[in-house]
Design an enzyme around this catalytic site. Structure first.
Site, PDB file in Angstrom:
ATOM      1  N   SER A   1      -3.991   4.593  -5.005  1.00 18.01           N
ATOM      2  CA  SER A   1      -5.149   4.240  -5.837  1.00 18.01           C
ATOM      3  C   SER A   1      -6.003   3.148  -5.191  1.00 18.01           C
ATOM      4  O   SER A   1      -7.234   3.165  -5.307  1.00 18.01           O
ATOM      5  CB  SER A   1      -4.685   3.802  -7.227  1.00 18.01           C
ATOM      6  OG  SER A   1      -3.798   2.703  -7.123  1.00 18.01           O
ATOM      7  N   THR A   2      -5.392   2.187  -4.493  1.00 17.81           N
ATOM      8  CA  THR A   2      -6.178   1.142  -3.829  1.00 17.81           C
ATOM      9  C   THR A   2      -6.983   1.757  -2.686  1.00 17.81           C
ATOM     10  O   THR A   2      -8.158   1.426  -2.484  1.00 17.81           O
ATOM     11  CB  THR A   2      -5.260   0.011  -3.316  1.00 17.81           C
ATOM     12  OG1 THR A   2      -4.284  -0.288  -4.315  1.00 17.81           O
ATOM     13  CG2 THR A   2      -6.052  -1.237  -2.987  1.00 17.81           C
TER      14      THR A   2
ATOM     15  N   GLY B   1      -2.528   0.656   1.349  1.00 14.82           N
ATOM     16  CA  GLY B   1      -1.943  -0.195   0.317  1.00 14.82           C
ATOM     17  C   GLY B   1      -0.448  -0.355   0.534  1.00 14.82           C
ATOM     18  O   GLY B   1       0.094   0.033   1.570  1.00 14.82           O
TER      19      GLY B   1
ATOM     20  N   ASP C   1       3.473  -0.871  -1.980  1.00 16.84           N
ATOM     21  CA  ASP C   1       4.114  -1.046  -3.291  1.00 16.84           C
ATOM     22  C   ASP C   1       4.694  -2.448  -3.423  1.00 16.84           C
ATOM     23  O   ASP C   1       4.735  -3.003  -4.517  1.00 16.84           O
ATOM     24  CB  ASP C   1       5.202   0.016  -3.470  1.00 16.84           C
ATOM     25  CG  ASP C   1       4.602   1.407  -3.433  1.00 16.84           C
ATOM     26  OD1 ASP C   1       3.725   1.684  -4.271  1.00 16.84           O
ATOM     27  OD2 ASP C   1       4.955   2.195  -2.539  1.00 16.84           O
TER      28      ASP C   1
ATOM     29  N   GLY D   1       3.492   6.789  -3.568  1.00 14.24           N
ATOM     30  CA  GLY D   1       2.696   8.013  -3.716  1.00 14.24           C
ATOM     31  C   GLY D   1       3.236   9.170  -2.886  1.00 14.24           C
ATOM     32  O   GLY D   1       2.655  10.255  -2.865  1.00 14.24           O
TER      33      GLY D   1
ATOM     34  N   GLU E   1       1.928   8.114   6.632  1.00 10.18           N
ATOM     35  CA  GLU E   1       1.443   6.727   6.701  1.00 10.18           C
ATOM     36  C   GLU E   1       2.094   6.009   7.886  1.00 10.18           C
ATOM     37  O   GLU E   1       1.438   5.256   8.621  1.00 10.18           O
ATOM     38  CB  GLU E   1       1.768   5.993   5.394  1.00 10.18           C
ATOM     39  CG  GLU E   1       0.945   6.505   4.212  1.00 10.18           C
ATOM     40  CD  GLU E   1       1.366   5.937   2.872  1.00 10.18           C
ATOM     41  OE1 GLU E   1       0.589   6.058   1.926  1.00 10.18           O
ATOM     42  OE2 GLU E   1       2.472   5.384   2.758  1.00 10.18           O
TER      43      GLU E   1
HETATM   44  C1  5RP Z   1       1.567   5.883  -0.966  1.00 11.43           C
HETATM   45  C2  5RP Z   1       1.662   4.428  -0.685  1.00 11.43           C
HETATM   46  C3  5RP Z   1       0.685   3.543  -1.344  1.00 11.43           C
HETATM   47  O1  5RP Z   1       0.082   2.735  -0.392  1.00 11.43           O
HETATM   48  C4  5RP Z   1       1.407   2.673  -2.327  1.00 11.43           C
HETATM   49  O2  5RP Z   1       2.142   3.509  -3.212  1.00 11.43           O
HETATM   50  C5  5RP Z   1       0.445   1.805  -3.115  1.00 11.43           C
HETATM   51  O3  5RP Z   1      -0.312   2.596  -3.976  1.00 11.43           O
HETATM   52  P1  5RP Z   1      -1.349   2.009  -4.983  1.00 11.43           P
HETATM   53  O4  5RP Z   1      -2.502   1.507  -4.187  1.00 11.43           O
HETATM   54  O5  5RP Z   1      -1.709   3.192  -5.857  1.00 11.43           O
HETATM   55  O6  5RP Z   1      -0.672   0.916  -5.774  1.00 11.43           O
HETATM   56  O7  5RP Z   1       2.501   3.961   0.053  1.00 11.43           O
HETATM   57  O8  5RP Z   1       2.595   6.601  -0.343  1.00 11.43           O
END
Ligand code: 5RP
Length: 221
Positions: free
Chosen positions: A30-31, A82, A84, A97, A103
């Site tokens: 989302s970020t 982003g 977690d 995600g 990534e």
């Molecule tokens: C997806 C990721 C994201 O960067 C992580 O989950 C952060 O997501 P958000 O910006 O929605 O908090 O690693 O695999």
């Protein structure tokens, strides 16, 4: 400020790290969605992007930003993504995600990893957020047993397949005192594609959004 407003703030700040006339690495989540929207405002000044997920690729294309296959890109000055959880040492848990493998590949190629987060993601020790582990389907039970032996409580992410056709075990209950060591140990288990610890290739820059503004930290290495 809402959490979304904080995410938008750091996403816009990340534009300062984008290199003109180059391909930019774009993560997932989302970020990052806010970052993609911000990137659209300068799309005429970049060559295009490589994307860590099908969802990010779709969003980039909708904005008219060219999406390259990573194999056709020789160098990547910057990757924006982003997390977690992140520590002051720039070690991260990622993969909430499910895009952790792509990534990690893009992060490995990039010269600079810019992590964009709201302040809730900064933690003293990694592990409160369940650690995602991407596994080849036939290795699910074996890797689950190994994670149990290591003191974790793995849970299969229900009704979920990664962009690579694999499964995710979310491993709860780990207090991760040595992230680079655990990252390597998990990657050594047969059937693990990768895990969500990003410690061996940590972030270089952290843009942390709080109601007071964006705090920029740079890794000391
Ligand atoms: C997806 C990721 C994201 O960067 C992580 O989950 C952060 O997501 P958000 O910006 O929605 O908090 O690693 O695999």
């Amino acid at each position: 400020m809402t959490q979304d407003e904080l995410k938008q703030l750091v996403a816009r700040e990340a534009l300062k790290h984008v290199v003109e006339d180059a391909v930019v690495g774009v993560g997932s989540g989302s970020t990052v969605n806010f970052f993609i929207d911000a990137l659209a405002t300068i799309k005429g000044r970049i060559e295009g992007a490589v994307a860590a997920s099908e969802a990010s690729a779709e969003r980039l294309k909708k904005h008219g930003i060219r999406v390259f296959d990573l194999n056709s890109v020789n160098e990547l000055p910057v990757y924006v993504d982003g997390a977690d959880e992140i520590t002051e040492h720039m070690h991260m848990i990622k993969g909430g995600g499910g895009a952790l493998t792509r990534e990690k590949i893009i992060a490995a190629v990039a010269r600079k990893f810019v992590c964009i987060c709201d302040a809730s993601k900064l933690v003293p020790v990694l592990g409160r957020f369940p650690l995602p582990v991407e596994v080849i389907p036939m290795a699910r039970s074996y890797v689950g047993r190994e994670l149990l032996r290591m003191g974790g409580q793995p849970a299969l992410r229900e009704n979920y397949k990664t962009d690579n056709g694999n499964l995710i075990l979310d491993c709860h209950g780990l207090t991760i005192m040595d992230p680079p060591a655990l990252e390597a140990q998990l990657n050594n288990l047969a059937g693990v594609v990768t895990n969500g610890l990003f410690a061996r290739r940590a972030a270089d820059v952290l843009l942390l959004g709080s109601p007071d503004g964006v705090k920029t930290s740079t890794a000391r290495r």
